[in-house]
Each structure stands twice: as C-alpha cells, then as structure tokens.
Design an enzyme around this catalytic site. Structure first.
Site, PDB file in Angstrom:
ATOM      1  N   ALA A  73       1.672   3.889  -2.227  1.00 11.70           N
ATOM      2  CA  ALA A  73       1.483   5.234  -2.762  1.00 11.70           C
ATOM      3  C   ALA A  73       1.271   6.247  -1.629  1.00 11.70           C
ATOM      4  O   ALA A  73       0.631   5.917  -0.629  1.00 11.70           O
ATOM      5  CB  ALA A  73       0.292   5.252  -3.713  1.00 11.70           C
ATOM      6  N   PRO A  74       1.839   7.448  -1.779  1.00 10.26           N
ATOM      7  CA  PRO A  74       2.565   8.015  -2.926  1.00 10.26           C
ATOM      8  C   PRO A  74       4.066   7.730  -2.967  1.00 10.26           C
ATOM      9  O   PRO A  74       4.772   8.317  -3.750  1.00 10.26           O
ATOM     10  CB  PRO A  74       2.317   9.516  -2.759  1.00 10.26           C
ATOM     11  N   GLY A  75       4.558   6.863  -2.106  1.00 10.94           N
ATOM     12  CA  GLY A  75       5.930   6.407  -2.234  1.00 10.94           C
ATOM     13  C   GLY A  75       6.945   7.014  -1.293  1.00 10.94           C
ATOM     14  O   GLY A  75       8.138   6.711  -1.398  1.00 10.94           O
ATOM     15  N   CYS A 121       0.862  -1.187   0.000  1.00  9.83           N
ATOM     16  CA  CYS A 121       0.000   0.000   0.000  1.00  9.83           C
ATOM     17  C   CYS A 121       0.900   1.240   0.000  1.00  9.83           C
ATOM     18  O   CYS A 121       0.820   2.104   0.873  1.00  9.83           O
ATOM     19  CB  CYS A 121      -0.951   0.022   1.176  1.00  9.83           C
ATOM     20  N   CYS A 163      -2.167   5.770   9.704  1.00 15.15           N
ATOM     21  CA  CYS A 163      -2.247   7.176  10.117  1.00 15.15           C
ATOM     22  C   CYS A 163      -3.591   7.406  10.801  1.00 15.15           C
ATOM     23  O   CYS A 163      -4.277   8.393  10.569  1.00 15.15           O
ATOM     24  CB  CYS A 163      -2.036   8.126   8.939  1.00 15.15           C
TER      25      CYS A 163
END
Length: 431
Positions: free
Chosen positions: A255-257, A253, A375
């Site tokens: 993204a965004p890296g 999972c 988060c």
C-alpha cells in the site's frame, strides 16, 4: 461552525503534536469543513509549515508567554504558533495574519485569551529575531528532535546539517508515466501544450520532475490513468526489480500501490502479480490505483512476517520488499514524522524488518531476486540491516546497483537529485 482557517489549523496541530494523530488522517478531517479550495490549501500550508519549524516557533511563543498553557487552553499555544508562522514565513500581510488569528480565539471558545494572542503576535512583530541563534539548543536551531539529530550526526558526520536543512524544504512534484497508455516523450508534449514546465527527466527511471507542483486535475489524462504522482526515488524500485515475462512477482507491504502499478506498467506480461499489506483499509488505495491505471493484480490482506496465513505455495521469481520503516527519508513530505516518531520506535522497527525479511526470503525461488527498500536514511534500518541479513543467510548474496555510479547498496539522501531519502539493496538467492 465557522470556517476560520487558523482555528482549524490550531486544532489540527494540537491533535498531531499533543495527541499523536497522523497529519495525513487529521488534516483531511479539518479540510472537509472548508468549501473553498484556496482555503484548503492555506490550511495545509499552515499545518505543514508549523510542523516543519515547530521548535523555533515554540521558542518564540515562550519568549512572550511566561506561563505555559495547559489543558483546554493548550490549543491556543498552537494558534499563536500559527500566527507567528504566517508573519515569518508566508506572504500574508502581517495585519491580516494577526487579525484572522486573533479572530480564531472566538471560534475556539475562549475569548478571554484574545488579548494574550494579540499581545504575543504584536510582540513578535516588534522583536522577530531570537537572540544568538548559534547558541540555541540543536532542536531549536535545526527544527528537529534531539534524538534524531544525534542519529543523523552519527550516521552522516559530513552531511548531517545538509540533511536537516533538506527536511525543511517543500517536496517537489514527480510524475510517473503509464507506458501502457502513452510514451514519456508524448506525455512531455502534452505537458508542454498545457504550459506545465518540466525541470528534468530521470535517465534511469524516466521519472518526470515538474518545475512547480500542480493540481492533479490539471495533468493531462490523469483520470484516464496516463500518469501518476510518485517521487523520483520511489520510481527506482520497479526498474531495479527488472520483472520479466512469465515471472511470478510479489510486492510486499504494497500500500498504497504505486510500486505495484509501476511493475505492471513496465512488464504487463508477467505471469502473476501479488500485492500484500497487513492493513485491509490501506488496500483500498491499491485497488483504486490499479483501477484508474487499468491494471490487474491479486490483492491480499496479509502479514508479511507470517506468510503461512496467505501464501499459496507458489514461490516467487521476484520480490519487492518495501519494508515498514521510520519514514525518516520523507520528512519533507510528512513533517509530522519528526514529532510522532520516538527513538525507541527504531529498535522495534529493526526487529520487525528482520522478521519480515527472514520470512519473505523463504518465498523466493533459487535464482530469484529480492529488492529490499525503505524510505529511511537511518543506517540501522538499511546498510546495517542488510549486513546482518547477509551474515545470517547462507544462500543470499548482494548484487551491485550501478545507477548514478553507485555500487552494492544505494542510499539516497533527502534532496539528492531532488528526490526523497530512500534506500535500496538488491539480493539474489543462490541456486
């Protein structure tokens, strides 16, 4: 089309609150209609600000508008909140805020509401305070939805008000130095040369907290990949994972890296780095970040809950599972989360997290390490989730996290050491 910023803000807010659009998608659409960087910033300030204080601002509008606006007139409800927000929370002179907001009625093609908008803003100027704030319903008093307040009260009975208050604050700006390009010490010197003030450097991750947010174009060698913007809490993931030379690493999972890149920055000698995300469109950002930073990884569009469609059979030494979650730890940064999330979403997310964790665990070598991260600040996505996993997974054990005096798992609350809300658990697989 006129570029009245207040009209654009009202349209954006209407799309987010009434139509369920993401602010991260809708705001850029409206900003594209503006050439001035200053006006783009004002549009962002108005949209973020109204979403932070939405119930309070709606209460003010209801004081002066007896019949709620519906249908095509609904956008003017948001326009009035934009006007009140300017008067109450910004340094824009009242006369300018009123004039520009009233002028937006023509842009929104309903001039006959001009008088009502003007009257509401003038009335607010005369009577700016709500009566008996202490007696207001909790959603209005604390500017959060009731279901969320109840969850935070239950999870954090001693800290719930502090958490809600932190969610209303503007997020600070944290930097991550690409240590393949330069050292933290040298980059601090570059910031000093540009008169960019630093508030602190995190001891564990070496994340840099700025005194004030700045445009990334003003950061020394940003385009050359020397530095990235990433919250201090998110920068804990790569150091906790502790990738080693010759490891086969998975960022799940991804993204965004940001975390993928951080892992590579700290240990470029790893054998292989794989980054997966279920949405192909989101992987564009991963590729862009890798390219800017001069890093390489195998990037795959794949469903973490169903790895058989993309897994090549080579087990991983280390896995970072930054699980899909409610995002309730990053409301400072994404205030639309408060209004887009529903209580029923949490149960579905908990089930998805369980599915992904059970599937990805099968890809970890015996003796390997998995970091579970969200988060979120909701216990059912974090501490309770890990407790269930440990109870049902015989070869999993929880490793201590001793950063900042913590042990076992680690729940960071919004604003704690100026960081976002974040959760970490470190799991090892028994041999």
């Amino acid at each position: 089309m006129s570029k009245n910023v207040r009209a654009l803000a009202a349209r954006c807010l209407y799309a987010v609150v009434d139509n369920g659009r993401s602010l991260s998608e809708e705001l850029p659409k409206q900003q594209q209609l503006i050439e001035s960087g200053k006006d783009k910033g004002l549009l962002q300030e108005l949209c973020y600000g109204v979403l932070r204080y939405l119930p309070e601002l709606e209460q003010h509008v209801r004081r002066f508008v007896k019949k709620p606006l519906t249908g095509k007139q609904r956008v003017f409800h948001f326009l009035m909140m934009v006007g009140i927000y300017q008067i109450k929370f910004t340094r824009i002179p009242d006369h300018a805020a009123v004039a520009e907001t009233v002028a937006a009625t023509a842009i929104l093609k309903n001039k006959h509401l001009k008088g009502m908008v003007n009257a509401v803003l003038r009335s607010y100027q005369r009577e700016p305070e709500l009566e008996n704030p202490e007696s207001l319903p909790d959603p209005v008093r604390f500017n959060h939805p009731g279901w969320f307040i109840n969850k935070i009260k239950a999870g954090y009975p001693e800290q719930w008000q502090q958490i809600l208050q932190q969610n209303l604050e503007r997020p600070p700006m944290w930097l991550r130095v690409n240590q393949q390009k330069t050292s933290v010490e040298d980059y601090l010197n570059l910031l000093a040369e540009q008169d960019i003030a630093v508030k602190q450097v995190a001891e564990f991750s070496q994340a840099i907290l700025l005194e004030q947010a700045v445009d990334v174009t003003k950061l020394p060698n940003f385009a050359e990949g020397w530095v990235s913007v990433q919250d201090g809490a998110a920068q804990m993931a790569a150091p906790l994972l502790q990738a080693q030379t010759n490891d086969n690493v998975l960022d799940c999972c991804a993204a965004p890296g940001g975390k993928t890149c951080h892992i590579l920055e700290l240990c470029p000698e790893i054998n292989a780095m794989t980054a997966i995300d279920v949405e192909q469109s989101r992987l564009v950002r991963v590729e862009e970040n890798l390219a800017r930073l001069g890093l390489q990884a195998k990037v795959i569009a794949g469903d973490a809950a169903n790895p058989e469609s993309w897994f090549d059979g080579n087990l991983f030494d280390r896995i970072l599972l930054d699980a899909p979650c409610s995002g309730t730890g990053v409301i400072r940064k994404n205030p639309d989360i408060k209004w887009l999330r529903r209580a029923t979403d949490i149960d579905a997310l908990v089930i998805l997290q369980q599915q992904i964790m059970n599937s990805i665990w099968q890809l970890l070598k015996p003796g390997g390490t998995m970091i579970y991260a969200t988060c979120s600040i909701l216990p059912e996505e974090n501490k309770q989730q890990i407790a269930k996993f440990l109870a049902s997974t015989a070869d999993a054990q929880l490793e201590s996290i001793t950063v900042a005096g913590e042990s076992d798992d680690w729940q960071i609350l919004p604003g704690e050491n100026s960081m976002d809300g974040f959760y970490y658990a470190k799991l090892s697989k028994k041999c």
